[in-house]
Design a protein around this motif. Structure first.
Motif, PDB file in Angstrom:
ATOM      1  N   LYS A  93      42.258  12.950  47.809  1.00 56.00           N
ATOM      2  CA  LYS A  93      41.487  13.269  49.013  1.00 56.00           C
ATOM      3  C   LYS A  93      41.649  14.754  49.290  1.00 56.00           C
ATOM      4  N   PRO A  94      40.677  15.421  49.788  1.00 55.30           N
ATOM      5  CA  PRO A  94      39.367  14.890  50.103  1.00 55.30           C
ATOM      6  C   PRO A  94      38.484  14.837  48.860  1.00 55.30           C
ATOM      7  N   ALA A  95      37.896  13.682  48.628  1.00 56.42           N
ATOM      8  CA  ALA A  95      36.949  13.520  47.524  1.00 56.42           C
ATOM      9  C   ALA A  95      35.601  13.193  48.149  1.00 56.42           C
ATOM     10  N   ASP A  96      34.581  13.915  47.760  1.00 56.25           N
ATOM     11  CA  ASP A  96      33.283  13.625  48.366  1.00 56.25           C
ATOM     12  C   ASP A  96      32.731  12.302  47.837  1.00 56.25           C
ATOM     13  N   THR A  97      31.787  11.768  48.571  1.00 54.77           N
ATOM     14  CA  THR A  97      31.243  10.447  48.264  1.00 54.77           C
ATOM     15  C   THR A  97      30.595  10.408  46.886  1.00 54.77           C
ATOM     16  N   LEU A  98      29.922  11.465  46.519  1.00 59.35           N
ATOM     17  CA  LEU A  98      29.270  11.498  45.213  1.00 59.35           C
ATOM     18  C   LEU A  98      30.307  11.408  44.092  1.00 59.35           C
ATOM     19  N   LEU A  99      31.404  12.126  44.221  1.00 56.65           N
ATOM     20  CA  LEU A  99      32.463  12.061  43.212  1.00 56.65           C
ATOM     21  C   LEU A  99      33.039  10.650  43.126  1.00 56.65           C
ATOM     22  N   ILE A 100      33.241  10.005  44.267  1.00 50.35           N
ATOM     23  CA  ILE A 100      33.758   8.634  44.275  1.00 50.35           C
ATOM     24  C   ILE A 100      32.770   7.697  43.583  1.00 50.35           C
ATOM     25  N   ALA A 101      31.490   7.828  43.919  1.00 50.99           N
ATOM     26  CA  ALA A 101      30.458   6.988  43.291  1.00 50.99           C
ATOM     27  C   ALA A 101      30.396   7.240  41.787  1.00 50.99           C
ATOM     28  N   GLN A 102      30.471   8.503  41.377  1.00 49.06           N
ATOM     29  CA  GLN A 102      30.456   8.832  39.951  1.00 49.06           C
ATOM     30  C   GLN A 102      31.643   8.201  39.241  1.00 49.06           C
ATOM     31  N   THR A 103      32.799   8.261  39.878  1.00 49.42           N
ATOM     32  CA  THR A 103      34.005   7.707  39.278  1.00 49.42           C
ATOM     33  C   THR A 103      33.919   6.195  39.166  1.00 49.42           C
ATOM     34  N   LEU A 104      33.426   5.537  40.202  1.00 43.77           N
ATOM     35  CA  LEU A 104      33.300   4.081  40.180  1.00 43.77           C
ATOM     36  C   LEU A 104      32.276   3.617  39.137  1.00 43.77           C
ATOM     37  N   LEU A 105      31.145   4.293  39.097  1.00 41.98           N
ATOM     38  CA  LEU A 105      30.045   3.867  38.227  1.00 41.98           C
ATOM     39  C   LEU A 105      30.101   4.467  36.830  1.00 41.98           C
ATOM     40  N   GLY A 106      30.775   5.563  36.683  1.00 44.36           N
ATOM     41  CA  GLY A 106      30.716   6.306  35.427  1.00 44.36           C
ATOM     42  C   GLY A 106      29.697   7.407  35.611  1.00 44.36           C
ATOM     43  N   LYS A 107      30.029   8.598  35.185  1.00 50.26           N
ATOM     44  CA  LYS A 107      29.180   9.763  35.465  1.00 50.26           C
ATOM     45  C   LYS A 107      27.764   9.630  34.954  1.00 50.26           C
ATOM     46  N   GLU A 108      27.568   8.844  33.883  1.00 45.58           N
ATOM     47  CA  GLU A 108      26.228   8.721  33.338  1.00 45.58           C
ATOM     48  C   GLU A 108      25.295   7.921  34.246  1.00 45.58           C
ATOM     49  N   ASN A 109      25.838   7.206  35.223  1.00 46.81           N
ATOM     50  CA  ASN A 109      25.012   6.392  36.101  1.00 46.81           C
ATOM     51  C   ASN A 109      24.463   7.154  37.298  1.00 46.81           C
ATOM     52  N   ILE A 110      24.850   8.395  37.491  1.00 42.89           N
ATOM     53  CA  ILE A 110      24.382   9.208  38.609  1.00 42.89           C
ATOM     54  C   ILE A 110      23.471  10.293  38.044  1.00 42.89           C
ATOM     55  N   GLU A 111      22.316  10.432  38.652  1.00 37.28           N
ATOM     56  CA  GLU A 111      21.370  11.444  38.199  1.00 37.28           C
ATOM     57  C   GLU A 111      21.920  12.849  38.433  1.00 37.28           C
ATOM     58  N   GLN A 112      21.632  13.749  37.528  1.00 39.57           N
ATOM     59  CA  GLN A 112      22.109  15.130  37.619  1.00 39.57           C
ATOM     60  C   GLN A 112      21.599  15.804  38.893  1.00 39.57           C
ATOM     61  N   GLU A 113      20.377  15.462  39.329  1.00 39.91           N
ATOM     62  CA  GLU A 113      19.817  16.090  40.525  1.00 39.91           C
ATOM     63  C   GLU A 113      20.619  15.747  41.771  1.00 39.91           C
ATOM     64  N   GLU A 114      21.364  14.649  41.736  1.00 42.35           N
ATOM     65  CA  GLU A 114      22.136  14.225  42.896  1.00 42.35           C
ATOM     66  C   GLU A 114      23.414  15.032  43.064  1.00 42.35           C
ATOM     67  N   LEU A 115      23.801  15.801  42.052  1.00 42.18           N
ATOM     68  CA  LEU A 115      25.032  16.578  42.148  1.00 42.18           C
ATOM     69  C   LEU A 115      24.903  17.641  43.230  1.00 42.18           C
ATOM     70  N   PRO A 116      25.944  17.845  44.010  1.00 45.43           N
ATOM     71  CA  PRO A 116      25.865  18.856  45.062  1.00 45.43           C
ATOM     72  C   PRO A 116      25.731  20.243  44.452  1.00 45.43           C
ATOM     73  N   LYS A 117      24.932  21.077  45.105  1.00 47.39           N
ATOM     74  CA  LYS A 117      24.716  22.421  44.598  1.00 47.39           C
ATOM     75  C   LYS A 117      25.910  23.322  44.903  1.00 47.39           C
ATOM     76  N   GLU A 118      26.635  23.009  45.988  1.00 47.82           N
ATOM     77  CA  GLU A 118      27.795  23.801  46.353  1.00 47.82           C
ATOM     78  C   GLU A 118      29.026  22.918  46.400  1.00 47.82           C
ATOM     79  N   ARG A 119      30.122  23.436  45.904  1.00 48.00           N
ATOM     80  CA  ARG A 119      31.399  22.738  45.984  1.00 48.00           C
ATOM     81  C   ARG A 119      32.129  23.233  47.235  1.00 48.00           C
ATOM     82  N   MET A 120      33.072  22.440  47.703  1.00 45.15           N
ATOM     83  CA  MET A 120      33.873  22.826  48.849  1.00 45.15           C
ATOM     84  C   MET A 120      34.730  24.036  48.471  1.00 45.15           C
TER      85      MET A 120
END
Length: 174
Positions: free
Chosen positions: A101-128
């Motif tokens: 923590k802190p892990a953003d929701t997208l990173l958690i979803a990517q980790t749960l599903l596997g990175k290939e299951n999340i579209e590249q466009e969904e990646l945040p443009k800016e990191r914390m």
């Protein structure tokens, strides 16, 4: 995609649930560590997001039990107190992954599903930013110490006055 969130911080668990539902998860929350196995049996999740530090027990305590219930469950351990030792222990016990923590929701979803299951466009443009990450971490440690600035400073290996100055600053955006 049934997801069981085992987290004793009810507000954080509700926020995670709402955000992960947007990624297609059917979220179920368990706050009470005494009910974890019963909830696991009733929900029969495909995914488990397990907090490391529960009320009185460590999340590590539940990993073998969850995997014994169903070895195909994708189990991700989420912690605000990261260390190499606990990461290694979690994986040895059967956790599929380990996030701090802190892990953003997208990173958690990517980790749960596997990175290939999340579209590249969904990646945040800016990191914390590093400053924001530091501020978030200080807030988590302060909360864990129930507002005790001296103990928080000791745990962060920081002088107490330095910590007080950092706490007086407004949170850094992103």
């Amino acid at each position: 995609m049934k997801l069981l969130i085992i987290e004793d911080d009810e507000a954080f668990a509700r926020t995670l649930s709402r955000r992960l539902a947007k990624h297609g998860f059917d979220c179920h929350i368990e706050h009470n560590e005494e009910q974890v196995i019963a909830t696991l049996e009733s929900v029969e999740p495909e995914y488990v997001l397990l907090d490391m530090k529960l009320q009185t027990l460590s999340g590590l305590h539940f990993i073998k039990q969850i995997k014994a219930f169903n070895n195909s469950i994708k189990l991700v351990l989420l912690t605000g107190f990261a260390s190499i030792a606990t990461a290694v222990e979690a994986v040895k016990l059967g956790a599929d992954d380990y996030l701090t923590k802190p892990a953003d929701t997208l990173l958690i979803a990517q980790t749960l599903l596997g990175k290939e299951n999340i579209e590249q466009e969904e990646l945040p443009k800016e990191r914390m930013s590093a400053e924001r990450l530091e501020w978030e971490h200080i807030q988590q440690v302060l909360k864990a110490n129930e507002g005790n600035v001296s103990e928080t400073a000791r745990q962060l290996n920081m002088h107490r006055r330095t910590l007080q100055r950092k706490l007086q600053k407004k949170p850094v955006q992103k």
